[in-house]
Write an enzyme that holds these catalytic residues in place. Structure first.
Site, PDB file in Angstrom:
ATOM      1  CD  GLU A  90      -2.899  -1.291   0.126  1.00  0.00           C
ATOM      2  OE1 GLU A  90      -3.174  -0.263  -0.522  1.00  0.00           O
ATOM      3  OE2 GLU A  90      -3.420  -2.397  -0.108  1.00  0.00           O
ATOM      4  CB  ALA A  91       4.121   1.872  -1.642  1.00  0.00           C
ATOM      5  CG  HIS A  92      -1.471   3.644  -2.888  1.00  0.00           C
ATOM      6  ND1 HIS A  92      -1.353   2.281  -3.058  1.00  0.00           N
ATOM      7  CD2 HIS A  92      -2.585   3.846  -2.139  1.00  0.00           C
ATOM      8  CE1 HIS A  92      -2.373   1.687  -2.447  1.00  0.00           C
ATOM      9  NE2 HIS A  92      -3.125   2.616  -1.887  1.00  0.00           N
ATOM     10  CB  CYS A 146     -13.994  -4.505 -16.760  1.00  0.00           C
ATOM     11  SG  CYS A 146     -15.271  -3.232 -16.838  1.00  0.00           S
TER      12      CYS A 146
END
Length: 194
Positions: A90-92, A146
């Protein structure tokens, strides 16, 4: 997995939500541990969706992790043991300082493996990941499916009306969409506002 890993390098695992980034990261951790290359595993304090002190994949695979508020605190953790790799999920959610820290760690000989979103819900570059992609030796870009047309999905579509960029969520707030279905959904949201 790696040819002649003997010097520092950066690997980025990216893609939309529901593409298996954490699962892929957990595979890397298992491989490192099997090879006796001890990884320091961290995630940002902001990420509390599935567990406060573990990386958890949607398949239920878990691994203990250190929680950091500031990415620079990784240097204190590295003094505790003889780590060979730094693994970040979760580096964002970290700020741009992550790019400098990852580069510095790779220059010092660490294998740095980072997983995170490269785009926000508007399909814009998100957090430090785009700049990490530019300096990484290895990049794995995953796709989801999707939910509208079942083609390859490369975006995280936000289903709820919240406008802030940093909104922690899961299936209730987001879904994976292809470019065409994402654009159609955004257009539909705009029409509802009018």
């Amino acid at each position: 997995m790696y040819k002649n890993f003997n010097e520092g390098m950066i690997e980025v695992i990216t893609g939309p939500m529901f593409s298996g980034k954490s699962e892929e990261l957990l595979k890397r951790i298992r491989t490192l541990e099997y090879a006796k290359l001890k990884p320091l595993v961290i995630k940002p304090e902001f990420d509390t969706r599935f567990s406060e002190n573990e990386i958890v994949s949607r398949a239920g695979v878990k691994h203990k992790t250190h929680i950091l508020k500031n990415i620079n605190d990784v240097y204190f953790l590295l003094q505790e043991d003889k780590y060979k790799a730094v693994v970040i999920d979760e580096a964002h959610w970290f700020n741009e300082e992550l790019v400098k820290v990852a580069d510095d760690l790779a220059n010092k000989g660490y294998l740095v493996i980072v997983a995170g979103l490269d785009q926000n819900y508007l399909r814009e570059p998100f957090g430090p990941i785009p700049n990490l992609l530019a300096i990484a030796e290895r990049v794995t870009k995953l796709q989801a499916i999707c939910v509208k047309c079942q083609h390859a999905a490369s975006t995280s579509f936000r289903k709820v009306a919240a406008s802030e960029i940093n909104l922690l969520g899961d299936f209730q707030e987001y879904e994976a969409r292809c470019r065409k279905c994402h654009n159609a959904g955004q257009k539909e949201k705009l029409q509802k506002k009018v």
